[in-house]
Design a protein around this motif. Structure first.
Motif, PDB file in Angstrom:
ATOM      1  N   ALA A  14      10.883 -10.716  15.142  1.00  0.00           N
ATOM      2  CA  ALA A  14      11.725  -9.656  14.594  1.00  0.00           C
ATOM      3  C   ALA A  14      11.936  -8.529  15.600  1.00  0.00           C
ATOM      4  CB  ALA A  14      11.105  -9.102  13.314  1.00  0.00           C
ATOM      5  N   LEU A  15      10.890  -8.214  16.385  1.00  0.00           N
ATOM      6  CA  LEU A  15      10.981  -7.143  17.372  1.00  0.00           C
ATOM      7  C   LEU A  15      11.468  -7.632  18.730  1.00  0.00           C
ATOM      8  CD1 LEU A  15       7.658  -5.315  16.466  1.00  0.00           C
ATOM      9  CD2 LEU A  15       9.993  -4.549  15.941  1.00  0.00           C
ATOM     10  N   GLN A  16      11.737  -8.936  18.812  1.00  0.00           N
ATOM     11  CA  GLN A  16      12.222  -9.563  20.036  1.00  0.00           C
ATOM     12  C   GLN A  16      11.283  -9.322  21.217  1.00  0.00           C
ATOM     13  OE1 GLN A  16      16.339  -8.458  20.554  1.00  0.00           O
ATOM     14  NE2 GLN A  16      16.896  -9.276  18.556  1.00  0.00           N
ATOM     15  N   ILE A  17      10.003  -9.534  20.962  1.00  0.00           N
ATOM     16  CA  ILE A  17       8.980  -9.437  21.995  1.00  0.00           C
ATOM     17  C   ILE A  17       8.609 -10.862  22.388  1.00  0.00           C
ATOM     18  CG2 ILE A  17       6.687  -8.615  22.595  1.00  0.00           C
ATOM     19  CD1 ILE A  17       6.963  -6.593  20.275  1.00  0.00           C
ATOM     20  N   VAL A  18       8.918 -11.228  23.604  1.00  0.00           N
ATOM     21  CA  VAL A  18       8.694 -12.587  24.067  1.00  0.00           C
ATOM     22  C   VAL A  18       7.262 -12.740  24.593  1.00  0.00           C
ATOM     23  CG1 VAL A  18       9.496 -14.335  25.694  1.00  0.00           C
ATOM     24  CG2 VAL A  18      11.121 -12.756  24.673  1.00  0.00           C
ATOM     25  N   ASP A  19       6.637 -13.847  24.254  1.00  0.00           N
ATOM     26  CA  ASP A  19       5.321 -14.211  24.789  1.00  0.00           C
ATOM     27  C   ASP A  19       4.254 -13.142  24.573  1.00  0.00           C
ATOM     28  OD1 ASP A  19       6.391 -16.621  25.684  1.00  0.00           O
ATOM     29  OD2 ASP A  19       6.977 -15.741  27.597  1.00  0.00           O
ATOM     30  N   LEU A  20       4.244 -12.535  23.425  1.00  0.00           N
ATOM     31  CA  LEU A  20       3.231 -11.523  23.141  1.00  0.00           C
ATOM     32  C   LEU A  20       1.909 -12.188  22.798  1.00  0.00           C
ATOM     33  CD1 LEU A  20       2.474  -8.548  22.648  1.00  0.00           C
ATOM     34  CD2 LEU A  20       3.156  -8.888  20.268  1.00  0.00           C
ATOM     35  N   GLU A  21       0.871 -11.817  23.518  1.00  0.00           N
ATOM     36  CA  GLU A  21      -0.472 -12.276  23.215  1.00  0.00           C
ATOM     37  C   GLU A  21      -1.244 -11.090  22.657  1.00  0.00           C
ATOM     38  OE1 GLU A  21      -2.541 -14.382  26.311  1.00  0.00           O
ATOM     39  OE2 GLU A  21      -0.635 -15.029  27.158  1.00  0.00           O
ATOM     40  N   VAL A  22      -1.784 -11.235  21.470  1.00  0.00           N
ATOM     41  CA  VAL A  22      -2.514 -10.152  20.826  1.00  0.00           C
ATOM     42  C   VAL A  22      -3.978 -10.536  20.725  1.00  0.00           C
ATOM     43  CG1 VAL A  22      -2.725  -8.766  18.727  1.00  0.00           C
ATOM     44  CG2 VAL A  22      -0.471  -9.488  19.503  1.00  0.00           C
ATOM     45  N   ASP A  23      -4.843  -9.667  21.215  1.00  0.00           N
ATOM     46  CA  ASP A  23      -6.280  -9.856  21.089  1.00  0.00           C
ATOM     47  C   ASP A  23      -6.690  -9.187  19.778  1.00  0.00           C
ATOM     48  OD1 ASP A  23      -9.053  -9.757  21.183  1.00  0.00           O
ATOM     49  OD2 ASP A  23      -9.102  -9.375  23.348  1.00  0.00           O
ATOM     50  N   ASN A  24      -6.638  -9.963  18.690  1.00  0.00           N
ATOM     51  CA  ASN A  24      -6.908  -9.409  17.363  1.00  0.00           C
ATOM     52  C   ASN A  24      -8.253  -8.702  17.295  1.00  0.00           C
ATOM     53  OD1 ASN A  24      -4.494 -10.534  16.557  1.00  0.00           O
ATOM     54  ND2 ASN A  24      -5.437 -12.313  15.616  1.00  0.00           N
ATOM     55  N   ASP A  25      -9.284  -9.328  17.848  1.00  0.00           N
ATOM     56  CA  ASP A  25     -10.617  -8.726  17.772  1.00  0.00           C
ATOM     57  C   ASP A  25     -10.666  -7.377  18.473  1.00  0.00           C
ATOM     58  OD1 ASP A  25     -11.726 -10.760  16.217  1.00  0.00           O
ATOM     59  OD2 ASP A  25     -12.329 -11.925  17.971  1.00  0.00           O
ATOM     60  N   LEU A  26     -10.023  -7.267  19.631  1.00  0.00           N
ATOM     61  CA  LEU A  26     -10.014  -5.997  20.351  1.00  0.00           C
ATOM     62  C   LEU A  26      -9.284  -4.922  19.563  1.00  0.00           C
ATOM     63  CD1 LEU A  26     -10.671  -4.319  22.841  1.00  0.00           C
ATOM     64  CD2 LEU A  26      -8.563  -5.210  23.884  1.00  0.00           C
ATOM     65  N   ILE A  27      -8.128  -5.258  19.043  1.00  0.00           N
ATOM     66  CA  ILE A  27      -7.355  -4.279  18.268  1.00  0.00           C
ATOM     67  C   ILE A  27      -8.119  -3.849  17.012  1.00  0.00           C
ATOM     68  CG2 ILE A  27      -5.211  -3.884  16.979  1.00  0.00           C
ATOM     69  CD1 ILE A  27      -4.944  -3.915  20.078  1.00  0.00           C
ATOM     70  N   LEU A  28      -8.752  -4.813  16.349  1.00  0.00           N
ATOM     71  CA  LEU A  28      -9.543  -4.478  15.162  1.00  0.00           C
ATOM     72  C   LEU A  28     -10.769  -3.635  15.522  1.00  0.00           C
ATOM     73  CD1 LEU A  28      -9.278  -7.852  13.228  1.00  0.00           C
ATOM     74  CD2 LEU A  28      -8.150  -5.684  12.661  1.00  0.00           C
ATOM     75  N   THR A  29     -11.351  -3.884  16.684  1.00  0.00           N
ATOM     76  CA  THR A  29     -12.475  -3.069  17.149  1.00  0.00           C
ATOM     77  C   THR A  29     -12.025  -1.641  17.406  1.00  0.00           C
ATOM     78  OG1 THR A  29     -13.624  -4.962  18.101  1.00  0.00           O
ATOM     79  CG2 THR A  29     -14.197  -2.798  18.984  1.00  0.00           C
ATOM     80  N   VAL A  30     -10.891  -1.488  18.068  1.00  0.00           N
ATOM     81  CA  VAL A  30     -10.350  -0.144  18.327  1.00  0.00           C
ATOM     82  C   VAL A  30     -10.076   0.577  17.009  1.00  0.00           C
ATOM     83  CG1 VAL A  30      -8.323   1.097  19.201  1.00  0.00           C
ATOM     84  CG2 VAL A  30      -9.397  -0.670  20.590  1.00  0.00           C
ATOM     85  N   ALA A  31      -9.459  -0.122  16.071  1.00  0.00           N
ATOM     86  CA  ALA A  31      -9.177   0.487  14.767  1.00  0.00           C
ATOM     87  C   ALA A  31     -10.466   0.890  14.063  1.00  0.00           C
ATOM     88  CB  ALA A  31      -8.387  -0.493  13.899  1.00  0.00           C
ATOM     89  N   GLY A  32     -11.473   0.031  14.123  1.00  0.00           N
ATOM     90  CA  GLY A  32     -12.751   0.342  13.496  1.00  0.00           C
ATOM     91  C   GLY A  32     -13.439   1.532  14.138  1.00  0.00           C
ATOM     92  N   GLU A  33     -13.397   1.604  15.464  1.00  0.00           N
ATOM     93  CA  GLU A  33     -13.994   2.741  16.179  1.00  0.00           C
ATOM     94  C   GLU A  33     -13.322   4.048  15.770  1.00  0.00           C
ATOM     95  OE1 GLU A  33     -16.496   3.160  18.467  1.00  0.00           O
ATOM     96  OE2 GLU A  33     -17.101   1.066  18.479  1.00  0.00           O
ATOM     97  N   ALA A  34     -11.986   4.036  15.723  1.00  0.00           N
ATOM     98  CA  ALA A  34     -11.245   5.241  15.345  1.00  0.00           C
ATOM     99  C   ALA A  34     -11.525   5.630  13.903  1.00  0.00           C
ATOM    100  CB  ALA A  34      -9.749   5.029  15.558  1.00  0.00           C
ATOM    101  N   ALA A  35     -11.561   4.645  13.019  1.00  0.00           N
ATOM    102  CA  ALA A  35     -11.834   4.920  11.608  1.00  0.00           C
ATOM    103  C   ALA A  35     -13.218   5.527  11.436  1.00  0.00           C
ATOM    104  CB  ALA A  35     -11.712   3.643  10.784  1.00  0.00           C
TER     105      ALA A  35
END
Length: 105
Positions: free
Chosen positions: A21-42
Motif C-alpha cells: 500500500a505504501l509502495q515500499i519495495v523489499d522492506l525487511e522488518v525486524d519485528n523483534d527489534l521494533i517490539l523491543t524499542v516499543a517496549g523500552e519506550a513504553a
C-alpha cells in the motif's frame, strides 16, 4: 520480545500489506527489534510513547539510509540502539545536561 507463531504470521501479512500500500519495495522488518524499542519506550516513558518512538526510529532510519550508504536494516538498528540507550538513561540525564555524542544526530 517474543510472540507466538500466529502473531508472527499476522505481522508478516500486515507488513506485506502495508509495504504494498505504501509502495515500499523489499522492506525487511525486524519485528523483534521494533517490539523491543516499543517496549523500552513504553516502560521508560509511558505506553503512549511506544508508537511515537517507533515512528521516530523509522523516520531517523529513513533519513540515514537516504543520506548515506547504509542499508535500511543497519539504519534501523543504529536508530534503535540510540533509543534503547536513551530509555535506559536516568530521566534527569538528557542532551541539555550531558550532550549525546555519537548518537543519530
Amino acid at each position: 520480545m517474543t510472540h507466538n507463531a500466529e502473531d508472527e504470521e499476522i505481522l508478516k501479512q500486515w507488513i506485506r500489506r502495508l509495504s504494498q500500500a505504501l509502495q515500499i519495495v523489499d522492506l525487511e522488518v525486524d519485528n523483534d527489534l521494533i517490539l523491543t524499542v516499543a517496549g523500552e519506550a513504553a516502560h521508560a516513558v509511558s505506553p503512549t510513547a511506544a508508537p511515537i518512538t517507533t515512528f521516530m526510529v523509522g523516520y531517523a532510519a529513513g533519513l540515514a539510509a537516504t543520506n548515506s550508504e547504509v542499508t535500511s536494516r543497519t539504519a534501523v538498528a543504529r536508530a534503535a540502539d540510540v533509543v534503547i540507550a536513551v530509555c535506559q538513561k536516568p530521566e534527569n540525564e538528557h542532551p541539555d545536561t550531558t550532550g549525546w555524542v555519537n548518537t543519530a544526530q
